[in-house]
Scaffold this motif. Sequence first.
Motif, PDB file in Angstrom:
ATOM      1  N   PHE A   1       0.828  -1.205   0.000  1.00  0.00           N
ATOM      2  CA  PHE A   1       0.000   0.000   0.000  1.00  0.00           C
ATOM      3  C   PHE A   1       0.867   1.262   0.000  1.00  0.00           C
ATOM      4  O   PHE A   1       0.527   2.264  -0.631  1.00  0.00           O
ATOM      5  N   VAL A   2       1.982   1.230   0.717  1.00  0.00           N
ATOM      6  CA  VAL A   2       2.900   2.369   0.705  1.00  0.00           C
ATOM      7  C   VAL A   2       3.444   2.585  -0.704  1.00  0.00           C
ATOM      8  O   VAL A   2       3.494   3.727  -1.203  1.00  0.00           O
ATOM      9  N   PHE A   3       3.838   1.512  -1.363  1.00  0.00           N
ATOM     10  CA  PHE A   3       4.337   1.608  -2.738  1.00  0.00           C
ATOM     11  C   PHE A   3       3.283   2.217  -3.660  1.00  0.00           C
ATOM     12  O   PHE A   3       3.589   3.085  -4.489  1.00  0.00           O
ATOM     13  N   MET A   4       2.043   1.786  -3.512  1.00  0.00           N
ATOM     14  CA  MET A   4       0.954   2.299  -4.332  1.00  0.00           C
ATOM     15  C   MET A   4       0.799   3.811  -4.148  1.00  0.00           C
ATOM     16  O   MET A   4       0.721   4.572  -5.118  1.00  0.00           O
ATOM     17  N   GLY A   5       0.767   4.250  -2.892  1.00  0.00           N
ATOM     18  CA  GLY A   5       0.587   5.672  -2.631  1.00  0.00           C
ATOM     19  C   GLY A   5       1.752   6.519  -3.099  1.00  0.00           C
ATOM     20  O   GLY A   5       1.570   7.591  -3.700  1.00  0.00           O
ATOM     21  N   VAL A   6       2.974   6.062  -2.834  1.00  0.00           N
ATOM     22  CA  VAL A   6       4.162   6.825  -3.240  1.00  0.00           C
ATOM     23  C   VAL A   6       4.257   6.891  -4.763  1.00  0.00           C
ATOM     24  O   VAL A   6       4.624   7.926  -5.325  1.00  0.00           O
ATOM     25  N   MET A   7       3.908   5.814  -5.446  1.00  0.00           N
ATOM     26  CA  MET A   7       3.949   5.819  -6.907  1.00  0.00           C
ATOM     27  C   MET A   7       2.950   6.822  -7.483  1.00  0.00           C
ATOM     28  O   MET A   7       3.270   7.574  -8.423  1.00  0.00           O
ATOM     29  N   LEU A   8       1.737   6.865  -6.928  1.00  0.00           N
ATOM     30  CA  LEU A   8       0.746   7.842  -7.393  1.00  0.00           C
ATOM     31  C   LEU A   8       1.217   9.270  -7.153  1.00  0.00           C
ATOM     32  O   LEU A   8       0.949  10.169  -7.958  1.00  0.00           O
ATOM     33  N   GLU A   9       1.930   9.473  -6.032  1.00  0.00           N
ATOM     34  CA  GLU A   9       2.404  10.815  -5.711  1.00  0.00           C
ATOM     35  C   GLU A   9       3.598  11.213  -6.571  1.00  0.00           C
ATOM     36  O   GLU A   9       3.618  12.295  -7.178  1.00  0.00           O
TER      37      GLU A   9
ATOM     38  N   SER B   1       4.720  10.032  -9.406  1.00  0.00           N
ATOM     39  CA  SER B   1       4.471  10.080 -10.844  1.00  0.00           C
ATOM     40  C   SER B   1       3.531  11.215 -11.227  1.00  0.00           C
ATOM     41  O   SER B   1       3.107  11.305 -12.384  1.00  0.00           O
ATOM     42  N   ARG B   2       3.187  12.058 -10.244  1.00  0.00           N
ATOM     43  CA  ARG B   2       2.363  13.257 -10.442  1.00  0.00           C
ATOM     44  C   ARG B   2       0.929  12.911 -10.869  1.00  0.00           C
ATOM     45  O   ARG B   2       0.203  13.760 -11.360  1.00  0.00           O
ATOM     46  N   LEU B   3       0.517  11.670 -10.649  1.00  0.00           N
ATOM     47  CA  LEU B   3      -0.865  11.312 -10.933  1.00  0.00           C
ATOM     48  C   LEU B   3      -1.812  11.993  -9.957  1.00  0.00           C
ATOM     49  O   LEU B   3      -2.929  12.374 -10.323  1.00  0.00           O
ATOM     50  N   ALA B   4      -1.356  12.169  -8.693  1.00  0.00           N
ATOM     51  CA  ALA B   4      -2.181  12.866  -7.707  1.00  0.00           C
ATOM     52  C   ALA B   4      -2.361  14.328  -8.094  1.00  0.00           C
ATOM     53  O   ALA B   4      -3.458  14.896  -7.967  1.00  0.00           O
ATOM     54  N   GLU B   5      -1.293  14.959  -8.583  1.00  0.00           N
ATOM     55  CA  GLU B   5      -1.378  16.354  -9.015  1.00  0.00           C
ATOM     56  C   GLU B   5      -2.332  16.497 -10.196  1.00  0.00           C
ATOM     57  O   GLU B   5      -3.147  17.431 -10.255  1.00  0.00           O
TER      58      GLU B   5
ATOM     59  N   LYS C   1     -10.306  10.703 -19.068  1.00  0.00           N
ATOM     60  CA  LYS C   1      -8.914  10.267 -19.127  1.00  0.00           C
ATOM     61  C   LYS C   1      -8.154  10.633 -17.858  1.00  0.00           C
ATOM     62  O   LYS C   1      -7.292   9.876 -17.389  1.00  0.00           O
ATOM     63  N   GLY C   2      -8.497  11.788 -17.252  1.00  0.00           N
ATOM     64  CA  GLY C   2      -7.764  12.244 -16.077  1.00  0.00           C
ATOM     65  C   GLY C   2      -8.256  11.654 -14.770  1.00  0.00           C
ATOM     66  O   GLY C   2      -7.462  11.387 -13.863  1.00  0.00           O
ATOM     67  N   LEU C   3      -9.581  11.479 -14.646  1.00  0.00           N
ATOM     68  CA  LEU C   3     -10.151  11.077 -13.366  1.00  0.00           C
ATOM     69  C   LEU C   3     -10.408   9.573 -13.264  1.00  0.00           C
ATOM     70  O   LEU C   3     -10.279   8.989 -12.185  1.00  0.00           O
TER      71      LEU C   3
ATOM     72  N   ALA D   1      -0.900   1.014  -9.841  1.00  0.00           N
ATOM     73  CA  ALA D   1      -0.292   2.346  -9.804  1.00  0.00           C
ATOM     74  C   ALA D   1       0.933   2.405 -10.709  1.00  0.00           C
ATOM     75  O   ALA D   1       1.177   3.411 -11.395  1.00  0.00           O
ATOM     76  N   THR D   2       1.715   1.328 -10.736  1.00  0.00           N
ATOM     77  CA  THR D   2       2.899   1.274 -11.600  1.00  0.00           C
ATOM     78  C   THR D   2       2.496   1.301 -13.071  1.00  0.00           C
ATOM     79  O   THR D   2       3.102   2.018 -13.887  1.00  0.00           O
ATOM     80  N   LEU D   3       1.466   0.540 -13.436  1.00  0.00           N
ATOM     81  CA  LEU D   3       1.006   0.521 -14.823  1.00  0.00           C
ATOM     82  C   LEU D   3       0.436   1.873 -15.239  1.00  0.00           C
ATOM     83  O   LEU D   3       0.646   2.329 -16.378  1.00  0.00           O
ATOM     84  N   LEU D   4      -0.288   2.546 -14.317  1.00  0.00           N
ATOM     85  CA  LEU D   4      -0.809   3.874 -14.627  1.00  0.00           C
ATOM     86  C   LEU D   4       0.321   4.850 -14.912  1.00  0.00           C
ATOM     87  O   LEU D   4       0.261   5.643 -15.857  1.00  0.00           O
ATOM     88  N   ALA D   5       1.359   4.809 -14.064  1.00  0.00           N
ATOM     89  CA  ALA D   5       2.506   5.685 -14.284  1.00  0.00           C
ATOM     90  C   ALA D   5       3.181   5.375 -15.622  1.00  0.00           C
ATOM     91  O   ALA D   5       3.608   6.290 -16.344  1.00  0.00           O
ATOM     92  N   ALA D   6       3.267   4.097 -15.981  1.00  0.00           N
ATOM     93  CA  ALA D   6       3.896   3.717 -17.249  1.00  0.00           C
ATOM     94  C   ALA D   6       3.064   4.189 -18.436  1.00  0.00           C
ATOM     95  O   ALA D   6       3.608   4.702 -19.432  1.00  0.00           O
ATOM     96  N   VAL D   7       1.743   4.037 -18.348  1.00  0.00           N
ATOM     97  CA  VAL D   7       0.864   4.469 -19.432  1.00  0.00           C
ATOM     98  C   VAL D   7       0.965   5.980 -19.639  1.00  0.00           C
ATOM     99  O   VAL D   7       0.920   6.475 -20.780  1.00  0.00           O
ATOM    100  N   LYS D   8       1.116   6.722 -18.541  1.00  0.00           N
ATOM    101  CA  LYS D   8       1.246   8.180 -18.630  1.00  0.00           C
ATOM    102  C   LYS D   8       2.638   8.612 -19.073  1.00  0.00           C
ATOM    103  O   LYS D   8       2.895   9.803 -19.254  1.00  0.00           O
ATOM    104  N   GLY D   9       3.547   7.652 -19.238  1.00  0.00           N
ATOM    105  CA  GLY D   9       4.903   7.986 -19.647  1.00  0.00           C
ATOM    106  C   GLY D   9       5.740   8.601 -18.545  1.00  0.00           C
ATOM    107  O   GLY D   9       6.703   9.327 -18.813  1.00  0.00           O
ATOM    108  N   ARG D  10       5.410   8.297 -17.299  1.00  0.00           N
ATOM    109  CA  ARG D  10       6.103   8.896 -16.163  1.00  0.00           C
ATOM    110  C   ARG D  10       6.844   7.864 -15.322  1.00  0.00           C
ATOM    111  O   ARG D  10       7.149   8.097 -14.164  1.00  0.00           O
ATOM    112  N   LEU D  11       7.104   6.724 -15.906  1.00  0.00           N
ATOM    113  CA  LEU D  11       7.823   5.684 -15.179  1.00  0.00           C
ATOM    114  C   LEU D  11       9.175   5.458 -15.841  1.00  0.00           C
ATOM    115  O   LEU D  11       9.261   5.186 -17.043  1.00  0.00           O
TER     116      LEU D  11
END
Length: 456
Positions: free
Chosen positions: A71-79, A81-85, A242-244, A276-286
């Motif tokens: 769960f920590v990995f999930m939250g830190v990855m979202l933060e 990778s700027r997905l939270a922003e 796409k964003g939400l 969360a990792t796949l989302l960051a990869a799809v957004k090109g931020r991984l």
Amino acid sequence: MIEWMPLLMFAVICLVLMLGYPVAFSLAGTAMLFAGLGISLGHFDPSFLAALPNRLFGTINNTTLIAVPLFVFMGVMLERSRLAEELLGNMAALFGRRPGGLGFSVVLVGMLLAASTGIVGATVVTMGLLSLPSMLQRGYDPKLATGTICATGTLGQIIPPSIALVLLGDTLSSAYQQAQLDMGVFSPKTVSVGDLFIGALVPGLLLVGLYLIYLLTITLIQPQRAPAAKELTAPEPGAWIKGLLPPILLIVAVLGSILSGAATPTEAAGVGALGATLLAAVKGRLNASRLAEVARETLLVTCMVFMILIGAAVFSLVFRGFGGDELIQHFFNIMPGGAFTAMLLVMVVIFLLGFILDFIEITFVVVPIIAPILLKMGFDPVWLGIMIALNLQTSFLTPPFGFALFYLRGVAPAQIRTVDIYRGVVPFIGLQLLMLIALAMWPSLATWLPEMIRKP
């Protein structure tokens, strides 16, 4: 003097922690110091320490706690990778053109961040950096802006999948087994992390609803405190989806798999970390450096949690060896008012301890001591866990020592006065106390959904 040794242990550890020493080593060091003193005086049985290796091995071998790093990995990855922003920006564009819209966006995005990170400090700092400058720039009352951010940040205590609930669930499960053993009762009923997640869902959403109703009331009575951001343009339907949608779907997948029984909390945490990792990869931020940064942050938080858990296991073993649990149970039994007074006293003590201890220390040190006694008095373990989580959430928000206030003060602009932050959180403290009272009066708010889902 010897019979008061457990209380002296507790007083000493609070003093040591207030002096700023590392929590894990303070817990274990204080316990071993008192154990050595007790052995030298002939008032502590050394055989208690023989159980320590098995207890520590059982703690580290607990598969439920694997959910913590995931769960920590999930939250830190979202933060990171700027997905939270991006999520906050899209939500602000959706609601910001209306009075109070930015405040609504902060609460809703904060709820989603709480569900993904589960760490109060991370949510408060993230929301403070991302949303506070925008709210102030658009004319929001500093008290309302800071109060909304602090209150929203503490939702990480109660909104599942919360790390606090993971740790509480594991601790309460052990306490429930201990209470049954002490009473000589062997019931098939158990308490799990999943039960706490399900039980926290209704109180958590009701609390979010109270926050939104308060902000709506402010916009109707004092619209100048939360003006509309008319310069924001509403997002196109495609951009909105796409964003939400992706982060929302991720959180729904994690919670849905637990609620449906398709996955345990640990398995669902794995789904969340991978998602969360796949989302960051799809957004090109991984990339390799970001993945290493997220892994390093996850490792630091996980090591902190498990070191505190080991120190707390040593402390609770020595505390029990001195008869501390029997002393507290005797104290509760002779109190007027019975179970109600005992529960009220425990809630007050936990609330005050929340000023100086983090939820991890309270979960691992205080809860194992008081939970078996309260459970033997007939309290439901799921309800007790939600009450403790809500109580700590309120404590972390209360001036002058609330942790959430310190976190926001650290990232707030210089023109924000500390007194504005203190005044801003007062209405939200009232809302949380209202929720706490409602839960105390109607325990079914926390127990109804788990019981319904458990029915065949």
